[in-house]
Design an enzyme around this catalytic site. Structure first.
Site, short mmCIF file in Angstrom:
data_model
loop_
_atom_site.label_atom_id
_atom_site.label_comp_id
_atom_site.label_asym_id
_atom_site.label_seq_id
_atom_site.Cartn_x
_atom_site.Cartn_y
_atom_site.Cartn_z
N VAL A 114 2.96 1.46 -3.47
CA VAL A 114 2.15 1.70 -4.66
C VAL A 114 1.46 3.05 -4.63
CG1 VAL A 114 0.07 0.90 -5.90
CG2 VAL A 114 1.81 -0.75 -5.16
N ASN A 115 0.90 3.44 -3.49
CA ASN A 115 0.08 4.65 -3.41
C ASN A 115 0.85 5.91 -3.03
OD1 ASN A 115 -2.68 3.53 -3.92
ND2 ASN A 115 -2.04 2.24 -2.21
N TYR A 116 1.99 5.76 -2.37
CA TYR A 116 2.73 6.93 -1.90
C TYR A 116 4.22 6.89 -2.25
CZ TYR A 116 -1.55 8.00 0.53
OH TYR A 116 -2.86 8.29 0.82
N PHE B 32 0.83 -1.20 0.00
CA PHE B 32 0.00 0.00 0.00
C PHE B 32 0.87 1.26 0.00
CE2 PHE B 32 -1.83 3.48 2.45
CZ PHE B 32 -3.00 3.73 1.75
#
Length: 193
Positions: A118-120, A115
């Site tokens: 991938v997102n930050y 998470f």
């Protein structure tokens, strides 16, 4: 990213504005006191299962942040990564995923790492998920951070996700910032200089 996480990310500016307006989660503490027990004697297990000795951090400033993937402050991962990338020579940031506040970190270590990456785009180290509140399950690092007999002055435990502790180049706890103090704020910038 779940629908809830997308909404929380969009709502982050509103959340931080409201918390500042109402004086919530914005405590800032500072000290020049020396630690009674060495920060460098501590070690953690990273989320990949590898040990990480804090003695390897001598000569660098360290920011320890309790994190969560489903929190209104989760968007701070963006600024934490920017801060880390801009200061890699003299600052190490370590995230401590914890499910202590509002059950906002339910994933396992692999899910949390994916998470964050991938997102930050998180590249700073993440510890294994653990507890940060003062109780029997509190991570030993957070025991040191919140025990004045060990760190020299501070007893303040995290009050929510994304509280920040800054350790100086000599292993002394110098600052505590509550969740709504943003990683790119002037106060944090001054603390890591």
């Amino acid at each position: 990213m779940t629908g809830r996480q997308k909404i929380l990310k969009l709502m982050y500016p509103v959340l931080t504005g409201l918390t500042r307006l109402f004086g919530k989660n914005n405590k800032k503490l500072q000290s020049t006191t020396m630690a009674n027990t060495s920060f460098y004697d501590l070690q953690i297990t990273l989320n990949n299962g590898k040990p990480f000795a804090f003695s390897d951090l001598k000569g660098k400033k360290v920011m320890l942040v309790n994190t969560a993937s489903d929190c209104g402050y989760t968007r701070q991962y963006d600024d934490l990564e920017k801060l880390y990338a801009a200061n890699k020579d003299n600052l190490v940031i370590i995230g401590f995923p914890a499910n202590d506040f509002g059950e906002q970190e339910k994933g396992d270590d692999a899910t949390i790492e994916e998470f964050c990456r991938v997102n930050y785009g998180v590249t700073f180290p993440l510890a294994q998920k653990s507890g940060v509140k003062k109780n029997a399950e509190q991570n030993p690092v957070y025991q040191w951070l919140t025990d004045a007999d060990k760190n020299g002055w501070n007893t303040t435990a995290p009050t929510w996700n994304f509280c920040k502790y800054i350790i100086d180049e000599n292993g002394n706890l110098k600052n505590f910032f509550e969740a709504s103090v943003e990683p790119m704020s002037k106060e944090v910038a001054d603390a890591i200089r």
